[in-house]
Motif scaffolding. Structure first.
Motif, short mmCIF file in Angstrom:
data_model
loop_
_atom_site.label_atom_id
_atom_site.label_comp_id
_atom_site.label_asym_id
_atom_site.label_seq_id
_atom_site.Cartn_x
_atom_site.Cartn_y
_atom_site.Cartn_z
N LEU A 130 0.81 -1.22 0.00
CA LEU A 130 0.00 0.00 0.00
C LEU A 130 0.84 1.27 0.00
O LEU A 130 0.30 2.36 -0.22
N ASP A 131 2.13 1.14 0.26
CA ASP A 131 3.00 2.31 0.22
C ASP A 131 3.42 2.67 -1.20
O ASP A 131 3.95 3.76 -1.42
N PHE A 132 3.17 1.80 -2.18
CA PHE A 132 3.57 2.08 -3.56
C PHE A 132 2.80 3.28 -4.11
O PHE A 132 1.65 3.53 -3.72
N ASP A 133 3.42 3.96 -5.06
CA ASP A 133 2.78 5.16 -5.60
C ASP A 133 1.53 4.86 -6.41
O ASP A 133 0.78 5.78 -6.76
N ALA A 134 1.27 3.60 -6.69
CA ALA A 134 0.03 3.23 -7.38
C ALA A 134 -1.20 3.63 -6.58
O ALA A 134 -2.31 3.72 -7.13
N TYR A 135 -1.03 3.88 -5.27
CA TYR A 135 -2.15 4.24 -4.40
C TYR A 135 -2.10 5.70 -3.95
O TYR A 135 -2.89 6.10 -3.09
N ASP A 136 -1.24 6.49 -4.53
CA ASP A 136 -1.06 7.86 -4.04
C ASP A 136 -2.34 8.70 -4.17
O ASP A 136 -2.54 9.63 -3.38
N THR A 137 -3.18 8.40 -5.12
CA THR A 137 -4.37 9.24 -5.33
C THR A 137 -5.59 8.79 -4.54
O THR A 137 -6.52 9.57 -4.36
N THR A 175 -3.37 -9.39 -9.64
CA THR A 175 -4.78 -9.17 -9.32
C THR A 175 -5.63 -10.40 -9.56
O THR A 175 -5.22 -11.37 -10.21
N VAL A 176 -6.84 -10.37 -9.01
CA VAL A 176 -7.76 -11.49 -9.11
C VAL A 176 -8.40 -11.54 -10.50
O VAL A 176 -8.44 -10.54 -11.22
N GLU A 177 -8.92 -12.71 -10.83
CA GLU A 177 -9.54 -12.90 -12.16
C GLU A 177 -10.70 -11.95 -12.37
O GLU A 177 -10.93 -11.47 -13.48
N GLN A 178 -11.43 -11.65 -11.30
CA GLN A 178 -12.60 -10.78 -11.40
C GLN A 178 -12.24 -9.34 -11.76
O GLN A 178 -13.11 -8.58 -12.19
N HIS A 179 -10.98 -8.97 -11.59
CA HIS A 179 -10.51 -7.63 -11.93
C HIS A 179 -9.26 -7.72 -12.81
O HIS A 179 -8.34 -6.92 -12.68
N ARG A 180 -9.29 -8.66 -13.70
CA ARG A 180 -8.17 -8.88 -14.61
C ARG A 180 -7.83 -7.59 -15.36
O ARG A 180 -8.70 -6.88 -15.86
N GLY A 181 -6.53 -7.29 -15.40
CA GLY A 181 -6.08 -6.11 -16.14
C GLY A 181 -6.13 -4.82 -15.34
O GLY A 181 -5.72 -3.77 -15.84
N GLU A 182 -6.63 -4.89 -14.10
CA GLU A 182 -6.73 -3.70 -13.27
C GLU A 182 -5.66 -3.73 -12.17
O GLU A 182 -5.02 -4.75 -11.93
N ARG A 183 -5.51 -2.62 -11.51
CA ARG A 183 -4.66 -2.56 -10.33
C ARG A 183 -5.26 -3.47 -9.25
O ARG A 183 -6.45 -3.43 -8.98
N ASN A 184 -4.43 -4.28 -8.62
CA ASN A 184 -4.91 -5.13 -7.55
C ASN A 184 -5.11 -4.30 -6.28
O ASN A 184 -4.55 -3.21 -6.14
N SER A 185 -5.89 -4.83 -5.35
CA SER A 185 -6.22 -4.08 -4.14
C SER A 185 -6.56 -5.03 -3.01
O SER A 185 -7.13 -6.10 -3.23
N PRO A 186 -6.24 -4.65 -1.76
CA PRO A 186 -6.64 -5.49 -0.62
C PRO A 186 -8.14 -5.69 -0.52
O PRO A 186 -8.58 -6.68 0.08
N GLU A 187 -8.92 -4.82 -1.10
CA GLU A 187 -10.38 -4.98 -1.05
C GLU A 187 -10.84 -6.21 -1.83
O GLU A 187 -11.98 -6.66 -1.69
#
Length: 253
Positions: free
Chosen positions: A10-17, A206-218
């Motif tokens: 979660l510290d990666f800049d992918a989550y900065d916004t 990321t999970v199959e349900q969100h293939r191609g997207e940024r992965n997330s703990p949610e």
């Protein structure tokens, strides 16, 4: 259901916004703990500041093998000081990645020096292992750290049995949600449930349900349900067990 994501960046800049929103949505989905492993010295201060902002966030400090060109000898000394001052739950993310075999000796040196620190301070380790399970197991035999987690485990059952001799748990995440991951799903089916913890490795894998997207703990509930299907268990019961496993190995409440 209460779950712990034992591996998310979660510290990666992918989550900065939208970092706070991601954490909030994950909490609403049942994720009550987030373990954030470091990858290089330059990120430690921001990671610690982030983890200090919430009781849900837990830091792990270490030097990742894929960033080997960034690591300097003085960073090992820094690691000792930071562990004393900031009390992370683990030393990690550390290990060996022999996909690129050009710096195997340097990787092994940095890994072993971090294992020695983990033994000295009696902390578990979070392992990154790619194409190097036998080499990592040889290092564990030499240092015998206080257990830990083999992140994104994809070794053999025989190797798993050897990791268990050192009180390790095995991290499983988004790859379980893909039907094509037959080898990994079969491996998860055969490991005792008491040895498994959940993880996302966000923002990657990321999970199959969100293939191609940024992965997330949610998205951790997707991993839980995939594992529950494989294990033929109720998700609620599996959430209890994997959460307890994570608490046990990392010493968190």
């Amino acid at each position: 259901m209460e779950m712990i994501d034992t591996h998310c960046h979660l510290d990666f800049d992918a989550y900065d916004t939208d970092r706070e929103a991601v954490i909030s949505r994950a909490c609403q989905a049942g994720v009550q703990g987030f373990v954030i492993p470091a990858v290089q010295r330059a990120t430690w201060d921001n990671l610690i500041e982030l983890c200090d902002s919430s009781n849900h966030l837990y830091s792990a400090l270490g030097l990742h093998p894929m960033f080997i060109s960034h690591h300097q000898d003085r960073h090992i000394e820094d690691l000792k000081k930071y562990i004393t001052n900031y009390q992370p739950v683990a030393v990690g993310e550390i290990g060996l990645d022999f996909y690129d075999r050009s710096q195997m000796d340097r990787q092994t040196e940095i890994f072993e020096r971090q294992l020695a620190i983990a033994c000295d301070v009696k902390l578990p380790v979070i392992l990154h292992v790619r194409k190097a399970h036998e080499e990592v197991l040889a290092c564990l035999k030499k240092y015998e750290p206080k257990g830990g987690i083999v992140h994104a485990f994809n070794g053999s059952l025989q190797q798993a049995e050897r990791y268990l001799q050192y009180s390790f748990k095995f991290g499983f995440g988004g790859m379980l949600t893909y039907a094509r991951s037959s080898k990994l799903r079969n491996l998860a089916s055969k490991l005792p449930v008491e040895t498994i913890v959940l993880e996302t490795d966000s923002p990657d894998m990321t999970v199959e349900q969100h293939r191609g997207e940024r992965n997330s703990p949610e998205y951790l509930p997707y991993c839980l349900r995939a594992l529950a299907e494989i294990k033929k268990m109720e998700p609620e019961k599996l959430a209890q067990i994997t959460t307890s496993n994570a608490q046990e190995v990392l010493g968190i409440a």
